[in-house]
Design a protein around this motif. Structure first.
Motif, mmCIF file in Angstrom:
data_model
loop_
_atom_site.group_PDB
_atom_site.id
_atom_site.type_symbol
_atom_site.label_atom_id
_atom_site.label_comp_id
_atom_site.label_asym_id
_atom_site.label_seq_id
_atom_site.Cartn_x
_atom_site.Cartn_y
_atom_site.Cartn_z
ATOM 1 N N ASP A 5 8.024 4.725 8.080
ATOM 2 C CA ASP A 5 8.250 5.702 7.029
ATOM 3 C C ASP A 5 8.066 5.144 5.626
ATOM 4 O O ASP A 5 7.206 5.598 4.895
ATOM 5 N N LEU A 6 8.863 4.153 5.238
ATOM 6 C CA LEU A 6 8.890 3.724 3.842
ATOM 7 C C LEU A 6 8.801 2.216 3.738
ATOM 8 O O LEU A 6 9.573 1.494 4.361
ATOM 9 N N LEU A 7 7.871 1.756 2.899
ATOM 10 C CA LEU A 7 7.747 0.348 2.553
ATOM 11 C C LEU A 7 8.140 0.187 1.092
ATOM 12 O O LEU A 7 7.599 0.887 0.230
ATOM 13 N N ILE A 8 9.071 -0.710 0.827
ATOM 14 C CA ILE A 8 9.415 -1.090 -0.546
ATOM 15 C C ILE A 8 8.834 -2.478 -0.745
ATOM 16 O O ILE A 8 9.220 -3.427 -0.054
ATOM 17 N N LEU A 9 7.887 -2.596 -1.660
ATOM 18 C CA LEU A 9 7.095 -3.812 -1.822
ATOM 19 C C LEU A 9 7.253 -4.371 -3.226
ATOM 20 O O LEU A 9 6.892 -3.724 -4.207
ATOM 21 N N GLY A 10 7.815 -5.572 -3.322
ATOM 22 C CA GLY A 10 7.948 -6.251 -4.607
ATOM 23 C C GLY A 10 6.698 -7.050 -4.908
ATOM 24 O O GLY A 10 6.187 -7.770 -4.058
ATOM 25 N N TRP A 54 0.510 -2.038 2.856
ATOM 26 C CA TRP A 54 0.968 -0.654 2.960
ATOM 27 C C TRP A 54 0.202 0.186 3.980
ATOM 28 O O TRP A 54 0.571 1.330 4.241
ATOM 29 N N ARG A 55 -0.823 -0.384 4.600
ATOM 30 C CA ARG A 55 -1.582 0.362 5.618
ATOM 31 C C ARG A 55 -0.638 0.854 6.717
ATOM 32 O O ARG A 55 0.157 0.104 7.256
ATOM 33 N N GLY A 56 -0.697 2.133 7.017
ATOM 34 C CA GLY A 56 0.111 2.713 8.078
ATOM 35 C C GLY A 56 1.424 3.313 7.595
ATOM 36 O O GLY A 56 2.065 4.033 8.344
ATOM 37 N N TYR A 57 1.821 3.016 6.370
ATOM 38 C CA TYR A 57 3.064 3.596 5.838
ATOM 39 C C TYR A 57 2.766 4.933 5.178
ATOM 40 O O TYR A 57 1.781 5.068 4.446
ATOM 41 N N ARG A 58 3.621 5.901 5.420
ATOM 42 C CA ARG A 58 3.484 7.213 4.773
ATOM 43 C C ARG A 58 3.912 7.152 3.307
ATOM 44 O O ARG A 58 3.376 7.855 2.468
ATOM 45 N N ARG A 59 4.911 6.327 3.049
ATOM 46 C CA ARG A 59 5.473 6.242 1.699
ATOM 47 C C ARG A 59 5.574 4.771 1.300
ATOM 48 O O ARG A 59 5.985 3.933 2.098
ATOM 49 N N VAL A 60 5.218 4.493 0.038
ATOM 50 C CA VAL A 60 5.281 3.133 -0.492
ATOM 51 C C VAL A 60 5.897 3.187 -1.876
ATOM 52 O O VAL A 60 5.486 3.992 -2.718
ATOM 53 N N LEU A 115 5.042 5.358 -5.290
ATOM 54 C CA LEU A 115 5.830 5.261 -6.514
ATOM 55 C C LEU A 115 5.880 3.811 -6.979
ATOM 56 O O LEU A 115 5.791 2.885 -6.170
ATOM 57 N N LEU A 116 6.040 3.643 -8.270
ATOM 58 C CA LEU A 116 6.228 2.323 -8.861
ATOM 59 C C LEU A 116 7.543 2.328 -9.611
ATOM 60 O O LEU A 116 7.773 3.199 -10.454
ATOM 61 N N LEU A 117 8.411 1.385 -9.285
ATOM 62 C CA LEU A 117 9.610 1.160 -10.096
ATOM 63 C C LEU A 117 9.240 0.040 -11.054
ATOM 64 O O LEU A 117 9.133 -1.124 -10.673
#
Length: 152
Positions: A5-10, A54-60, A115-117
């Motif tokens: 579902d969701l990847l949070i990537l720093g 992020w390949r395969g993730y719906r949300r990043v 999204l970008l934080l």
């Protein structure tokens, strides 16, 4: 098989002071329980390898140092589907994210949500430590992520 579902990537360079804010936020998130379906990763330096992450993730959700002209340590959510810059415009502290975003669109590798934080750096220069203001921004950014996760 369902996609994650969701990847949070720093994103960031730990050797360039405040540019290491993305990995620092990821380290802080790893110390907390997160909902099922959420993966946190340190993406290191920005580059084409982001597409592999992020390949395969719906949300990043990306976390990175971005010079927004704000007070150091300030954080802001940016929907990259709506606010992504055109061309080679620098959109992060190291200026590599905009070309990766353009390539992701061309290759059809754009997640459903991207999204970008953004965290305002004080100094991006050789050094291992975050500035005090950006260290506080790490706490703020992690809290913003946890809060956003809680409202879903």
């Amino acid at each position: 098989m369902t996609s994650p579902d969701l990847l949070i990537l720093g994103i960031g360079n730990l050797l360039m002071g405040d540019d290491g804010v993305g990995p620092a936020v990821i380290e802080r998130l790893r110390q907390r329980p997160l909902p099922a379906g959420v993966t946190v990763e340190d993406g290191g330096l920005c580059g084409l390898s982001l597409l592999d992450f992020w390949r395969g993730y719906r949300r990043v959700w990306l976390v990175d140092a971005v010079d927004m002209g704000m007070t150091a340590g300030s954080c802001r959510w940016i929907d990259l589907g709506l606010e992504a810059p055109a061309g080679g415009e620098a959109f992060d502290a190291h200026g590599d994210l905009a070309p990766v975003l353009a390539l992701a669109r061309e290759l059809g590798e754009w997640p459903y949500e991207l999204l970008l934080l953004a965290v305002q750096p004080q100094r991006v220069e050789p050094g291992l430590a975050l500035s005090p203001a950006v260290a506080r921004g790490v706490k703020r950014a992690a809290a913003m992520i946890v809060s956003r996760l809680a409202t879903e």
